[in-house]
Motif scaffolding. Structure first.
Motif, short mmCIF file in Angstrom:
data_model
loop_
_atom_site.label_atom_id
_atom_site.label_comp_id
_atom_site.label_asym_id
_atom_site.label_seq_id
_atom_site.Cartn_x
_atom_site.Cartn_y
_atom_site.Cartn_z
N UNK A 6 -4.22 10.14 -0.64
CA UNK A 6 -4.70 9.04 -1.48
C UNK A 6 -3.73 7.87 -1.40
N UNK A 7 -4.29 6.66 -1.49
CA UNK A 7 -3.50 5.43 -1.48
C UNK A 7 -3.76 4.61 -2.73
N UNK A 35 3.21 21.77 -6.39
CA UNK A 35 1.95 22.36 -5.91
C UNK A 35 1.83 22.45 -4.39
N UNK A 36 2.91 22.16 -3.67
CA UNK A 36 2.88 22.38 -2.22
C UNK A 36 2.81 23.87 -1.93
N UNK A 37 3.58 24.63 -2.71
CA UNK A 37 3.63 26.08 -2.61
C UNK A 37 3.55 26.64 -4.03
N UNK A 77 9.34 12.71 5.83
CA UNK A 77 8.08 13.08 6.49
C UNK A 77 7.95 14.57 6.81
N UNK A 78 7.80 15.37 5.77
CA UNK A 78 7.50 16.80 5.92
C UNK A 78 5.99 16.93 6.10
N UNK A 79 5.56 17.00 7.36
CA UNK A 79 4.14 17.05 7.69
C UNK A 79 3.79 18.40 8.31
N UNK A 80 4.45 18.76 9.43
CA UNK A 80 4.26 20.07 10.02
C UNK A 80 4.76 21.14 9.04
N UNK A 81 3.95 22.15 8.79
CA UNK A 81 4.34 23.19 7.85
C UNK A 81 4.03 22.86 6.41
N UNK A 82 3.54 21.66 6.15
CA UNK A 82 3.16 21.26 4.80
C UNK A 82 1.66 21.50 4.62
N UNK A 83 1.28 22.50 3.83
CA UNK A 83 -0.15 22.81 3.70
C UNK A 83 -0.96 21.72 3.02
N UNK A 84 -0.30 20.78 2.37
CA UNK A 84 -1.00 19.69 1.68
C UNK A 84 -1.05 18.41 2.51
N UNK A 85 -0.42 18.41 3.67
CA UNK A 85 -0.36 17.17 4.46
C UNK A 85 -1.77 16.78 4.92
N UNK A 86 -2.15 15.51 4.73
CA UNK A 86 -3.48 15.05 5.11
C UNK A 86 -3.57 14.53 6.53
N UNK A 87 -2.49 14.67 7.29
CA UNK A 87 -2.46 14.10 8.64
C UNK A 87 -1.52 14.95 9.49
N UNK A 88 -1.38 14.58 10.75
CA UNK A 88 -0.41 15.23 11.63
C UNK A 88 0.71 14.23 11.92
N UNK A 131 0.85 -1.18 0.00
CA UNK A 131 0.00 0.00 0.00
C UNK A 131 0.89 1.24 0.00
N UNK A 132 0.62 2.15 -0.93
CA UNK A 132 1.40 3.37 -1.07
C UNK A 132 0.48 4.56 -0.83
N UNK A 133 0.84 5.41 0.11
CA UNK A 133 0.06 6.61 0.40
C UNK A 133 0.95 7.83 0.22
N UNK A 134 0.45 8.80 -0.55
CA UNK A 134 1.17 10.06 -0.71
C UNK A 134 0.71 11.02 0.37
N UNK A 135 1.66 11.57 1.12
CA UNK A 135 1.35 12.50 2.19
C UNK A 135 1.64 13.94 1.79
N UNK A 136 1.73 14.18 0.50
CA UNK A 136 2.03 15.51 -0.01
C UNK A 136 3.52 15.73 -0.13
N UNK A 137 3.90 16.66 -1.01
CA UNK A 137 5.29 17.03 -1.26
C UNK A 137 6.09 15.79 -1.67
N UNK A 138 7.12 15.41 -0.91
CA UNK A 138 7.91 14.21 -1.26
C UNK A 138 7.71 13.10 -0.24
N UNK A 139 6.69 13.22 0.60
CA UNK A 139 6.47 12.26 1.67
C UNK A 139 5.56 11.12 1.22
#
Length: 230
Positions: free
Chosen positions: A226-227, A195-197, A26-37, A5-13
């Motif tokens: 999405x996965x 498209x992150x920024x 894992x660029x999550x904090x500060x990533x406006x596209x991150x779907x989780x914390x 299973x592959x999940x994109x967490x935005x940017x390069x994560x």
């Protein structure tokens, strides 16, 4: 072959899940596209391509909380260890077997430093990873421009899926990423780092059309959170 299973967490994560869970950049904090914390993530392994804050991201916080194994180039590992969290360094061309998967570090054409608390630390050299899981092979290129030895990566490791940046300005753009696909020849390519920024705004459909007009590679455009399964 095992299902992955592959999940994109935005940017390069990305989160790759099989018997073990591998979290990449894992660029999550500060990533406006991150779907989780960061607190939502409990990986077994984190792989970091280089020291820039949009890739090292929340590695230290997640590692401290979960005790997961952290793999990066030697200098980034030393920085992480200086923060009281254990990390394992490696270098380009090397392969490690971790939790039933292999991580091979590849070259990337980019810069690397770690900026924290007003100081800049040596981030070593930027890298990518070829990941072997359950009979499947994935190539995460990290931040890079196109380079001729991507053809060798394709020949040596035959990645089924390549995760390639297309955002331009700080990495390759669409034109260069299409050439990268031609060199690597994966079955599937997933665009990332766009498209992150606004400064890395790109149309992934343009990339998809350009790739599929030139090579027999399927382009899968994912939305953050999405996965897909293979």
């Amino acid at each position: 072959m095992a299902d992955i299973k592959i999940t994109w967490l935005g940017h390069a994560a990305f989160l790759l899940e099989a018997e073990a869970k591998l979290l990449i950049d894992p660029f999550i904090s500060g990533n406006p596209k991150a779907p989780c914390s960061p607190e939502d993530l409990d990986p077994d392994i984190i792989a970091v391509t280089h020291g820039h804050s949009d890739h090292l991201g929340d590695t230290i916080e997640i590692g401290a909380r979960t005790g997961c194994r952290i793999i990066s180039i030697h200098e980034v590992a030393n920085y992480i260890k200086s923060k009281g969290v254990f990390a394992e360094g490696m270098n380009k061309g090397g392969t490690m077997e971790v939790e039933g998967m292999t991580l091979t570090m590849t070259h990337a054409l980019h810069s690397s430093s770690i900026d924290a608390s007003g100081f800049s630390f040596d981030g070593g050299s930027p890298a990518g990873f070829v990941i072997g899981i359950g009979g499947h092979s994935f190539y995460h290129a990290g931040d890079t421009s196109v380079f001729g030895d991507m053809q060798l990566i394709g020949e040596l490791y035959e990645p089924e899926i390549a995760f390639l940046p297309i955002g331009d300005k700080f990495t390759m753009g669409i034109k260069e990423a299409v050439k990268a696909v031609e060199l690597i020849q994966p079955k599937i390519v997933v665009p990332m780092h766009y498209n992150t920024f606004d400064v890395i705004k790109q149309d992934p459909e343009k990339f998809k059309r350009a790739v599929e007009a030139k090579v027999n590679t399927k382009v899968i455009i994912m939305e953050p959170g999405e996965s897909i399964e293979i």
